[in-house]
Scaffold this motif. Structure first.
Motif, mmCIF file in Angstrom:
data_model
loop_
_atom_site.group_PDB
_atom_site.id
_atom_site.type_symbol
_atom_site.label_atom_id
_atom_site.label_comp_id
_atom_site.label_asym_id
_atom_site.label_seq_id
_atom_site.Cartn_x
_atom_site.Cartn_y
_atom_site.Cartn_z
ATOM 1 N N TYR A 137 0.825 -1.207 0.000
ATOM 2 C CA TYR A 137 0.000 0.000 0.000
ATOM 3 C C TYR A 137 0.864 1.263 0.000
ATOM 4 O O TYR A 137 0.512 2.264 -0.601
ATOM 5 C CB TYR A 137 -0.987 -0.014 1.173
ATOM 6 N N ARG A 138 2.005 1.201 0.677
ATOM 7 C CA ARG A 138 2.904 2.368 0.641
ATOM 8 C C ARG A 138 3.375 2.644 -0.787
ATOM 9 O O ARG A 138 3.468 3.783 -1.217
ATOM 10 C CB ARG A 138 4.133 2.130 1.508
ATOM 11 N N GLN A 139 3.682 1.548 -1.506
ATOM 12 C CA GLN A 139 4.103 1.718 -2.904
ATOM 13 C C GLN A 139 2.990 2.383 -3.699
ATOM 14 O O GLN A 139 3.229 3.238 -4.526
ATOM 15 C CB GLN A 139 4.452 0.372 -3.547
ATOM 16 N N ARG A 140 1.758 1.947 -3.426
ATOM 17 C CA ARG A 140 0.631 2.536 -4.159
ATOM 18 C C ARG A 140 0.502 4.023 -3.845
ATOM 19 O O ARG A 140 0.205 4.818 -4.735
ATOM 20 C CB ARG A 140 -0.667 1.852 -3.753
ATOM 21 N N THR A 160 8.379 -2.255 -7.810
ATOM 22 C CA THR A 160 7.883 -3.450 -7.116
ATOM 23 C C THR A 160 8.896 -4.018 -6.121
ATOM 24 O O THR A 160 8.695 -5.111 -5.598
ATOM 25 C CB THR A 160 7.506 -4.566 -8.122
ATOM 26 N N ALA A 161 9.971 -3.258 -5.845
ATOM 27 C CA ALA A 161 11.000 -3.783 -4.929
ATOM 28 C C ALA A 161 10.392 -4.046 -3.551
ATOM 29 O O ALA A 161 9.645 -3.227 -3.019
ATOM 30 C CB ALA A 161 12.133 -2.768 -4.805
ATOM 31 N N PRO A 165 4.621 -11.603 -4.018
ATOM 32 C CA PRO A 165 4.184 -11.887 -5.391
ATOM 33 C C PRO A 165 2.807 -11.322 -5.744
ATOM 34 O O PRO A 165 2.602 -10.835 -6.853
ATOM 35 C CB PRO A 165 4.185 -13.417 -5.458
ATOM 36 N N ASN A 166 1.863 -11.356 -4.801
ATOM 37 C CA ASN A 166 0.532 -10.803 -5.107
ATOM 38 C C ASN A 166 0.594 -9.295 -5.283
ATOM 39 O O ASN A 166 -0.013 -8.736 -6.210
ATOM 40 C CB ASN A 166 -0.455 -11.103 -3.968
ATOM 41 N N GLN A 167 1.346 -8.639 -4.406
ATOM 42 C CA GLN A 167 1.472 -7.179 -4.516
ATOM 43 C C GLN A 167 2.184 -6.803 -5.815
ATOM 44 O O GLN A 167 1.831 -5.825 -6.465
ATOM 45 C CB GLN A 167 2.259 -6.634 -3.320
ATOM 46 N N ILE A 168 3.199 -7.608 -6.165
ATOM 47 C CA ILE A 168 3.932 -7.342 -7.418
ATOM 48 C C ILE A 168 2.960 -7.382 -8.591
ATOM 49 O O ILE A 168 2.933 -6.487 -9.435
ATOM 50 C CB ILE A 168 5.074 -8.366 -7.621
#
Ligand code: ATP
Length: 328
Positions: A137-140, A160-161, A165-168
Protein backbone atom coordinates in the motif's frame (compact mmCIF):
# COMPACT_ATOMS: atom_id res chain seq x y z
CA UNK A 1 9.14 12.74 -24.41
CA UNK A 2 12.37 11.80 -22.60
CA UNK A 3 15.63 12.41 -24.38
CA UNK A 4 18.94 11.66 -22.67
CA UNK A 5 22.12 12.65 -24.48
CA UNK A 6 25.64 11.60 -23.53
CA UNK A 7 25.09 11.63 -19.80
CA UNK A 8 27.99 11.25 -17.36
CA UNK A 9 27.88 11.14 -13.58
CA UNK A 10 30.64 10.28 -11.10
CA UNK A 11 30.62 10.04 -7.33
CA UNK A 12 34.26 10.73 -6.49
CA UNK A 13 36.12 8.01 -8.35
CA UNK A 14 33.01 5.90 -9.01
CA UNK A 15 31.74 6.43 -12.56
CA UNK A 16 28.07 5.64 -12.04
CA UNK A 17 26.87 6.72 -15.52
CA UNK A 18 29.03 6.82 -18.64
CA UNK A 19 28.13 8.15 -22.06
CA UNK A 20 24.49 7.21 -21.69
CA UNK A 21 22.04 8.20 -24.43
CA UNK A 22 18.50 6.99 -24.99
CA UNK A 23 14.99 8.14 -25.83
CA UNK A 24 11.58 7.24 -24.53
CA UNK A 25 8.81 8.12 -26.96
CA UNK A 26 5.29 9.22 -26.18
CA UNK A 27 3.07 6.42 -24.93
CA UNK A 28 5.87 3.90 -24.41
CA UNK A 29 6.49 1.88 -21.27
CA UNK A 30 10.25 1.38 -21.17
CA UNK A 31 12.10 -0.80 -18.70
CA UNK A 32 15.47 0.36 -17.50
CA UNK A 33 17.10 -2.92 -16.69
CA UNK A 34 20.40 -3.64 -15.00
CA UNK A 35 22.04 -5.46 -12.11
CA UNK A 36 22.58 -3.82 -8.73
CA UNK A 37 24.89 -0.82 -8.96
CA UNK A 38 24.41 -0.48 -12.74
CA UNK A 39 23.51 3.19 -12.43
CA UNK A 40 19.73 2.98 -12.74
CA UNK A 41 18.76 5.08 -9.72
CA UNK A 42 21.43 7.65 -10.54
CA UNK A 43 20.10 8.04 -14.09
CA UNK A 44 16.48 8.26 -13.00
CA UNK A 45 17.30 10.88 -10.37
CA UNK A 46 19.07 12.95 -13.03
CA UNK A 47 16.15 12.51 -15.45
CA UNK A 48 13.72 13.60 -12.72
CA UNK A 49 15.82 16.67 -11.92
CA UNK A 50 16.84 15.61 -8.41
CA UNK A 51 20.52 15.19 -9.17
CA UNK A 52 22.88 17.09 -11.44
CA UNK A 53 24.94 15.31 -14.10
CA UNK A 54 28.61 16.04 -14.74
CA UNK A 55 28.00 16.18 -18.48
CA UNK A 56 25.19 15.57 -20.93
CA UNK A 57 21.65 16.74 -21.43
CA UNK A 58 18.16 15.63 -20.45
CA UNK A 59 15.08 16.94 -22.26
CA UNK A 60 11.57 16.29 -20.98
CA UNK A 61 8.93 17.18 -23.55
CA UNK A 62 11.55 19.38 -25.17
CA UNK A 63 12.42 21.20 -21.91
CA UNK A 64 16.00 21.02 -20.66
CA UNK A 65 15.97 19.76 -17.07
CA UNK A 66 18.78 22.19 -16.12
CA UNK A 67 17.88 25.27 -18.17
CA UNK A 68 14.10 25.00 -17.70
CA UNK A 69 13.72 23.00 -14.50
CA UNK A 70 10.19 24.12 -13.67
CA UNK A 71 8.75 23.34 -17.11
CA UNK A 72 10.63 20.03 -17.33
CA UNK A 73 9.80 18.84 -13.81
CA UNK A 74 6.14 19.74 -14.11
CA UNK A 75 5.92 17.11 -16.88
CA UNK A 76 7.27 14.34 -14.62
CA UNK A 77 5.89 12.24 -11.82
CA UNK A 78 8.84 10.62 -10.06
CA UNK A 79 8.62 7.72 -7.65
CA UNK A 80 11.97 7.13 -5.89
CA UNK A 81 13.12 3.69 -4.76
CA UNK A 82 12.29 4.41 -1.12
CA UNK A 83 9.22 6.58 -1.14
CA UNK A 84 9.66 9.22 1.59
CA UNK A 85 6.16 9.23 3.09
CA UNK A 86 5.07 11.06 6.22
CA UNK A 87 4.12 8.24 8.59
CA UNK A 88 1.92 10.35 10.86
CA UNK A 89 -0.39 11.58 8.06
CA UNK A 90 -3.45 9.80 6.74
CA UNK A 91 -3.27 8.74 3.09
CA UNK A 92 -5.70 11.43 1.86
CA UNK A 93 -4.01 14.13 3.98
CA UNK A 94 -0.62 13.22 2.62
CA UNK A 95 -1.80 13.31 -0.98
CA UNK A 96 -3.51 16.65 -0.42
CA UNK A 97 -0.28 18.01 1.01
CA UNK A 98 1.67 16.70 -1.99
CA UNK A 99 -0.88 18.21 -4.38
CA UNK A 100 -0.32 21.59 -2.73
CA UNK A 101 3.46 21.23 -2.96
CA UNK A 102 3.17 20.32 -6.63
CA UNK A 103 1.04 23.42 -7.22
CA UNK A 104 -2.19 21.70 -8.12
CA UNK A 105 -4.79 24.48 -8.05
CA UNK A 106 -6.57 24.75 -4.71
CA UNK A 107 -9.99 24.23 -6.34
CA UNK A 108 -8.77 21.04 -8.06
CA UNK A 109 -6.97 19.41 -5.13
CA UNK A 110 -9.83 17.41 -3.59
CA UNK A 111 -10.73 15.94 -6.98
CA UNK A 112 -7.06 15.22 -7.78
CA UNK A 113 -6.70 13.29 -4.50
CA UNK A 114 -9.90 11.31 -5.21
CA UNK A 115 -8.76 10.57 -8.75
CA UNK A 116 -5.32 9.23 -7.84
CA UNK A 117 -6.67 7.20 -4.92
CA UNK A 118 -9.10 5.64 -7.38
CA UNK A 119 -6.33 5.07 -9.96
CA UNK A 120 -4.08 3.19 -7.57
CA UNK A 121 -6.92 1.62 -5.63
CA UNK A 122 -6.31 3.00 -2.16
CA UNK A 123 -9.74 4.62 -1.69
CA UNK A 124 -10.61 2.17 1.08
CA UNK A 125 -7.42 3.24 2.92
CA UNK A 126 -7.95 7.00 2.56
CA UNK A 127 -8.23 7.54 6.32
CA UNK A 128 -5.53 5.09 7.38
CA UNK A 129 -2.39 6.54 8.94
CA UNK A 130 0.59 5.86 6.64
CA UNK A 131 2.62 4.23 9.43
CA UNK A 132 0.02 1.43 9.51
CA UNK A 133 0.12 0.64 5.80
CA UNK A 134 1.65 -2.51 4.37
CA UNK A 135 4.64 -2.13 2.02
CA UNK A 136 2.39 -2.78 -0.99
CA UNK A 137 0.00 0.00 0.00
CA UNK A 138 2.90 2.37 0.64
CA UNK A 139 4.10 1.72 -2.90
CA UNK A 140 0.63 2.54 -4.16
CA UNK A 141 0.63 5.80 -2.21
CA UNK A 142 4.04 6.58 -3.76
CA UNK A 143 2.53 5.95 -7.17
CA UNK A 144 -0.46 8.16 -6.31
CA UNK A 145 1.98 10.89 -5.30
CA UNK A 146 3.74 10.61 -8.67
CA UNK A 147 0.36 10.94 -10.41
CA UNK A 148 -1.18 13.76 -8.40
CA UNK A 149 -0.30 16.67 -10.69
CA UNK A 150 -1.34 14.67 -13.82
CA UNK A 151 2.13 14.59 -15.38
CA UNK A 152 2.40 13.01 -18.85
CA UNK A 153 5.67 11.24 -17.93
CA UNK A 154 6.19 8.78 -15.06
CA UNK A 155 9.64 7.83 -13.82
CA UNK A 156 9.44 4.92 -11.40
CA UNK A 157 12.48 3.56 -9.58
CA UNK A 158 12.06 -0.16 -8.79
CA UNK A 159 8.31 0.16 -8.25
CA UNK A 160 7.88 -3.45 -7.12
CA UNK A 161 11.00 -3.78 -4.93
CA UNK A 162 10.29 -5.53 -1.64
CA UNK A 163 6.74 -6.57 -2.51
CA UNK A 164 5.28 -10.07 -2.21
CA UNK A 165 4.18 -11.89 -5.39
CA UNK A 166 0.53 -10.80 -5.11
CA UNK A 167 1.47 -7.18 -4.52
CA UNK A 168 3.93 -7.34 -7.42
CA UNK A 169 1.15 -8.55 -9.71
CA UNK A 170 -1.16 -5.77 -8.55
CA UNK A 171 1.42 -3.00 -8.94
CA UNK A 172 2.36 -4.30 -12.40
CA UNK A 173 -1.31 -4.23 -13.40
CA UNK A 174 -1.56 -0.68 -12.11
CA UNK A 175 1.44 0.37 -14.18
CA UNK A 176 0.08 -1.29 -17.31
CA UNK A 177 -3.21 0.50 -16.69
CA UNK A 178 -1.40 3.84 -16.48
CA UNK A 179 0.34 3.18 -19.77
CA UNK A 180 -2.72 4.23 -21.76
CA UNK A 181 -2.33 7.84 -20.68
CA UNK A 182 1.30 8.12 -19.64
CA UNK A 183 4.79 7.63 -20.92
CA UNK A 184 6.59 5.45 -18.39
CA UNK A 185 10.27 4.81 -17.65
CA UNK A 186 10.72 2.28 -14.86
CA UNK A 187 13.81 0.66 -13.47
CA UNK A 188 14.19 -2.91 -12.36
CA UNK A 189 16.83 -5.59 -11.98
CA UNK A 190 14.27 -8.30 -12.75
CA UNK A 191 13.85 -9.41 -16.33
CA UNK A 192 10.40 -10.84 -15.88
CA UNK A 193 9.30 -7.43 -14.67
CA UNK A 194 10.22 -5.97 -18.03
CA UNK A 195 8.46 -8.83 -19.80
CA UNK A 196 5.33 -8.28 -17.72
CA UNK A 197 5.13 -4.52 -17.94
CA UNK A 198 7.20 -2.97 -20.73
CA UNK A 199 7.16 -2.52 -24.51
CA UNK A 200 10.88 -1.98 -24.74
CA UNK A 201 13.96 -2.43 -22.59
CA UNK A 202 17.17 -0.48 -22.12
CA UNK A 203 19.83 -2.73 -20.62
CA UNK A 204 22.40 -0.88 -18.56
CA UNK A 205 25.56 -2.25 -16.99
CA UNK A 206 28.32 -0.37 -15.21
CA UNK A 207 26.74 2.92 -16.22
CA UNK A 208 26.67 2.13 -19.95
CA UNK A 209 23.90 1.10 -22.30
CA UNK A 210 24.71 -2.46 -23.40
CA UNK A 211 21.51 -3.26 -25.32
CA UNK A 212 18.17 -1.84 -26.22
CA UNK A 213 15.20 -3.01 -28.13
CA UNK A 214 11.64 -4.15 -28.15
CA UNK A 215 11.14 -7.30 -26.15
CA UNK A 216 10.65 -9.34 -29.33
CA UNK A 217 14.05 -8.12 -30.51
CA UNK A 218 15.70 -9.13 -27.25
CA UNK A 219 13.82 -12.42 -27.52
CA UNK A 220 15.42 -13.01 -30.93
CA UNK A 221 18.74 -13.04 -29.12
CA UNK A 222 17.32 -15.79 -26.94
CA UNK A 223 16.63 -17.96 -29.95
CA UNK A 224 19.85 -17.45 -31.82
CA UNK A 225 22.46 -17.03 -29.16
CA UNK A 226 22.70 -20.57 -27.84
CA UNK A 227 23.43 -23.85 -29.61
CA UNK A 228 22.82 -27.26 -28.20
CA UNK A 229 25.44 -29.87 -29.24
CA UNK A 230 25.08 -33.62 -28.68
CA UNK A 231 28.46 -35.26 -29.20
CA UNK A 232 30.02 -38.70 -28.77
CA UNK A 233 33.61 -39.10 -27.67
CA UNK A 234 35.97 -37.41 -25.24
CA UNK A 235 33.75 -34.85 -23.47
CA UNK A 236 36.66 -32.82 -22.11
CA UNK A 237 38.17 -32.58 -25.56
CA UNK A 238 34.82 -31.47 -26.97
CA UNK A 239 34.58 -28.80 -24.29
CA UNK A 240 38.09 -27.58 -25.11
CA UNK A 241 37.33 -27.44 -28.84
CA UNK A 242 34.11 -25.50 -28.31
CA UNK A 243 35.68 -23.11 -25.83
CA UNK A 244 38.38 -22.31 -28.38
CA UNK A 245 35.80 -21.31 -31.02
CA UNK A 246 35.69 -17.69 -31.94
CA UNK A 247 32.66 -16.02 -30.38
CA UNK A 248 31.99 -18.78 -27.85
CA UNK A 249 31.14 -16.96 -24.66
CA UNK A 250 29.97 -19.72 -22.41
CA UNK A 251 30.28 -23.49 -22.82
CA UNK A 252 28.41 -25.75 -20.44
CA UNK A 253 28.14 -29.48 -20.13
CA UNK A 254 24.73 -30.66 -19.06
CA UNK A 255 24.71 -32.63 -15.83
CA UNK A 256 22.42 -35.24 -17.36
CA UNK A 257 24.95 -36.17 -20.06
CA UNK A 258 25.37 -39.94 -20.45
CA UNK A 259 28.86 -41.46 -20.22
CA UNK A 260 29.50 -41.86 -23.96
CA UNK A 261 27.27 -39.09 -25.22
CA UNK A 262 27.66 -35.53 -23.95
CA UNK A 263 25.24 -32.65 -24.19
CA UNK A 264 26.95 -29.28 -24.42
CA UNK A 265 25.44 -25.82 -24.72
CA UNK A 266 27.38 -22.95 -26.24
CA UNK A 267 26.28 -19.35 -25.87
CA UNK A 268 27.61 -17.11 -28.62
CA UNK A 269 28.38 -13.45 -28.37
CA UNK A 270 28.05 -11.04 -31.27
CA UNK A 271 25.37 -10.55 -33.90
CA UNK A 272 22.75 -13.33 -33.94
CA UNK A 273 22.87 -13.67 -37.73
CA UNK A 274 26.52 -14.78 -37.50
CA UNK A 275 25.59 -17.76 -35.32
CA UNK A 276 25.05 -20.30 -38.16
CA UNK A 277 28.62 -19.70 -39.42
CA UNK A 278 29.99 -20.18 -35.94
CA UNK A 279 28.04 -23.41 -35.55
CA UNK A 280 29.38 -24.68 -38.90
CA UNK A 281 32.96 -23.98 -37.82
CA UNK A 282 32.39 -25.59 -34.45
CA UNK A 283 31.01 -28.80 -36.01
CA UNK A 284 33.98 -28.99 -38.39
CA UNK A 285 36.40 -28.46 -35.49
CA UNK A 286 34.74 -31.16 -33.39
CA UNK A 287 34.79 -33.66 -36.23
CA UNK A 288 38.41 -32.71 -36.97
CA UNK A 289 39.27 -33.53 -33.35
CA UNK A 290 37.76 -37.01 -33.69
CA UNK A 291 34.48 -36.25 -31.95
CA UNK A 292 31.24 -37.40 -33.54
CA UNK A 293 28.51 -34.78 -33.69
CA UNK A 294 25.02 -36.22 -33.36
CA UNK A 295 23.12 -32.99 -33.15
CA UNK A 296 23.67 -29.22 -33.31
CA UNK A 297 20.46 -27.30 -32.77
CA UNK A 298 19.44 -23.84 -31.65
CA UNK A 299 18.34 -23.67 -28.04
CA UNK A 300 16.15 -20.91 -26.71
CA UNK A 301 18.21 -19.24 -24.02
CA UNK A 302 16.43 -17.90 -20.99
CA UNK A 303 16.15 -14.14 -20.78
CA UNK A 304 18.45 -14.40 -17.76
CA UNK A 305 21.12 -15.97 -19.97
CA UNK A 306 20.75 -13.20 -22.54
CA UNK A 307 20.99 -10.63 -19.77
CA UNK A 308 24.10 -12.22 -18.30
CA UNK A 309 25.61 -12.53 -21.79
CA UNK A 310 25.07 -8.82 -22.46
CA UNK A 311 26.45 -7.71 -19.13
CA UNK A 312 29.38 -10.14 -19.24
CA UNK A 313 30.44 -9.00 -22.69
CA UNK A 314 30.52 -5.48 -21.46
CA UNK A 315 32.74 -6.48 -18.56
CA UNK A 316 35.19 -8.13 -20.96
CA UNK A 317 35.28 -5.59 -23.74
CA UNK A 318 34.47 -2.42 -21.80
CA UNK A 319 32.98 -1.04 -25.02
CA UNK A 320 29.37 -1.65 -24.19
CA UNK A 321 28.06 1.65 -25.43
CA UNK A 322 28.93 1.07 -29.06
CA UNK A 323 26.83 -2.02 -29.32
CA UNK A 324 23.17 -2.51 -29.00
CA UNK A 325 21.21 -5.69 -28.75
CA UNK A 326 18.77 -5.05 -31.52
CA UNK A 327 18.63 -7.87 -33.97
CA UNK A 328 19.25 -5.83 -37.07
P1 ATP B 1 20.49 -0.78 -7.32
O1 ATP B 1 19.70 -1.69 -8.20
O2 ATP B 1 21.35 -1.55 -6.36
O3 ATP B 1 19.68 0.30 -6.68
P2 ATP B 1 21.42 1.04 -9.38
O4 ATP B 1 21.51 0.43 -10.71
O5 ATP B 1 20.24 1.88 -9.08
O6 ATP B 1 21.58 -0.07 -8.26
P3 ATP B 1 23.01 3.31 -8.54
O7 ATP B 1 22.32 3.38 -7.21
O8 ATP B 1 22.69 4.36 -9.52
O9 ATP B 1 22.75 1.89 -9.22
O10 ATP B 1 24.58 3.26 -8.28
C1 ATP B 1 25.52 3.26 -9.33
C2 ATP B 1 26.92 3.31 -8.71
O11 ATP B 1 27.11 4.55 -8.05
C3 ATP B 1 27.17 2.24 -7.66
O12 ATP B 1 28.52 1.84 -7.79
C4 ATP B 1 26.93 2.96 -6.35
O13 ATP B 1 27.70 2.37 -5.32
C5 ATP B 1 27.41 4.36 -6.68
N1 ATP B 1 26.67 5.38 -5.90
C6 ATP B 1 25.34 5.63 -5.94
N2 ATP B 1 25.00 6.67 -5.14
C7 ATP B 1 26.15 7.10 -4.58
C8 ATP B 1 26.47 8.16 -3.67
N3 ATP B 1 25.54 8.98 -3.19
N4 ATP B 1 27.78 8.29 -3.32
C9 ATP B 1 28.72 7.49 -3.81
N5 ATP B 1 28.50 6.48 -4.69
C10 ATP B 1 27.22 6.28 -5.07
Amino acid sequence: MISVEKLYKSYGTVEAVRDLSFEVRKGEVVGFLGPNGAGKSTTLRIVAGFLGANRGRVLINGHDIVAEPFEARSCIGYMPENVPLYPELRVSEYLRFRAELKRVRRADRAEAVRRVMRNVRVEDHADVVIAKLSKGYRQRVGLADALIASPPVLVLDEPTAGLDPNQIREVRELIRGLAAEHTVLLSTHILTEVEATCDRALVIHKGRLVAQGALEELSKLRETSTTHFVVRGDAQKALDVLEAQQGASKVRKRKDSAEEVSVLDVTWKGAPEATPDKVEHAVAALVGAGIAVREASPRKASLEEVFSLLTEEDAHSDHGSDRDGEAK
